[in-house]
Design a protein around this motif. Structure first.
Motif, mmCIF file in Angstrom:
data_model
loop_
_atom_site.group_PDB
_atom_site.id
_atom_site.type_symbol
_atom_site.label_atom_id
_atom_site.label_comp_id
_atom_site.label_asym_id
_atom_site.label_seq_id
_atom_site.Cartn_x
_atom_site.Cartn_y
_atom_site.Cartn_z
ATOM 1 N N HIS A 1 52.483 55.222 75.069
ATOM 2 C CA HIS A 1 51.981 53.900 74.720
ATOM 3 C C HIS A 1 50.549 54.056 74.252
ATOM 4 O O HIS A 1 49.843 54.980 74.662
ATOM 5 N N LEU A 2 50.091 53.124 73.430
ATOM 6 C CA LEU A 2 48.666 53.011 73.152
ATOM 7 C C LEU A 2 48.099 52.043 74.170
ATOM 8 O O LEU A 2 48.738 51.054 74.530
ATOM 9 N N ALA B 1 46.149 42.813 61.770
ATOM 10 C CA ALA B 1 47.183 43.845 61.918
ATOM 11 C C ALA B 1 47.934 43.680 63.238
ATOM 12 O O ALA B 1 47.405 43.164 64.218
ATOM 13 N N THR B 2 49.171 44.164 63.228
ATOM 14 C CA THR B 2 49.984 44.180 64.438
ATOM 15 C C THR B 2 49.902 45.570 65.064
ATOM 16 O O THR B 2 49.338 46.498 64.484
ATOM 17 N N VAL B 3 50.500 45.713 66.223
ATOM 18 C CA VAL B 3 50.548 47.023 66.892
ATOM 19 C C VAL B 3 51.345 48.005 66.034
ATOM 20 O O VAL B 3 50.962 49.172 65.904
ATOM 21 N N LEU B 4 52.401 47.546 65.390
ATOM 22 C CA LEU B 4 53.195 48.401 64.510
ATOM 23 C C LEU B 4 52.353 48.887 63.322
ATOM 24 O O LEU B 4 52.445 50.048 62.925
ATOM 25 N N ASN C 1 36.079 45.178 66.330
ATOM 26 C CA ASN C 1 35.811 46.329 65.489
ATOM 27 C C ASN C 1 35.302 47.478 66.358
ATOM 28 O O ASN C 1 34.554 47.265 67.299
ATOM 29 N N TRP C 2 35.706 48.705 66.055
ATOM 30 C CA TRP C 2 35.349 49.914 66.788
ATOM 31 C C TRP C 2 35.893 49.920 68.221
ATOM 32 O O TRP C 2 35.334 50.541 69.108
ATOM 33 N N GLU C 3 36.989 49.245 68.445
ATOM 34 C CA GLU C 3 37.659 49.261 69.752
ATOM 35 C C GLU C 3 38.240 50.657 70.001
ATOM 36 O O GLU C 3 38.719 51.304 69.087
ATOM 37 N N GLU C 4 38.185 51.127 71.234
ATOM 38 C CA GLU C 4 38.748 52.431 71.579
ATOM 39 C C GLU C 4 40.149 52.262 72.143
ATOM 40 O O GLU C 4 40.386 51.431 73.014
ATOM 41 N N VAL C 5 41.060 53.083 71.636
ATOM 42 C CA VAL C 5 42.452 53.078 72.055
ATOM 43 C C VAL C 5 42.813 54.510 72.426
ATOM 44 O O VAL C 5 42.349 55.451 71.792
ATOM 45 N N SER C 6 43.610 54.682 73.457
ATOM 46 C CA SER C 6 44.030 56.030 73.831
ATOM 47 C C SER C 6 45.533 56.034 74.109
ATOM 48 O O SER C 6 46.154 54.991 74.275
ATOM 49 N N PHE C 7 46.088 57.233 74.140
ATOM 50 C CA PHE C 7 47.506 57.406 74.431
ATOM 51 C C PHE C 7 47.687 57.541 75.933
ATOM 52 O O PHE C 7 46.886 58.163 76.611
ATOM 53 N N ILE C 8 48.755 56.925 76.451
ATOM 54 C CA ILE C 8 49.112 57.073 77.854
ATOM 55 C C ILE C 8 50.622 57.285 77.917
ATOM 56 O O ILE C 8 51.374 56.648 77.179
ATOM 57 N N LYS C 9 51.042 58.203 78.759
ATOM 58 C CA LYS C 9 52.460 58.542 78.876
ATOM 59 C C LYS C 9 53.230 57.369 79.486
ATOM 60 O O LYS C 9 52.775 56.749 80.441
#
Length: 91
Positions: free
Chosen positions: A57-58, A21-24, A78-86
């Motif tokens: 941004h992620l 998968a891509t970021v989109l 797999n199971w990578e953590e991603v968060s939102f940042i302004k």
């Protein structure tokens, strides 16, 4: 592959995407997850995703800024953590 998306309020959303998968694709999977959850709960709240992606941004160690870049190029597992940042404003 399952990606754990951590919201700023502490909620964690398990979002499933394909291996290449891509970021989109990840952005669209997050939108689909939130929409399905709202439908199950009977919520009528509308989210302007254009505003969300223009404002945040992620990030997973580094910011996922390029929409066409594959997740494995950011060394996702797999199971990578991603968060939102302004996003910071550009002058």
């Amino acid at each position: 592959m399952t990606v754990r998306v951590c919201k700023m309020d502490g909620e964690v959303m398990p979002v499933v995407v394909v291996q290449n998968a891509t970021v989109l694709d990840l952005n669209k999977a997050i939108q689909r997850y939130v929409q399905l959850r709202q439908e199950r709960e009977g919520s009528i709240q509308h989210i302007c995703w254009t505003y969300v992606w223009k404002t945040y941004h992620l990030t997973s160690g580094e910011m996922l800024t390029e929409d066409k870049k594959k997740l494995w190029e950011y060394s996702f597992r797999n199971w990578e953590e991603v968060s939102f940042i302004k996003k910071l404003r550009q002058k």
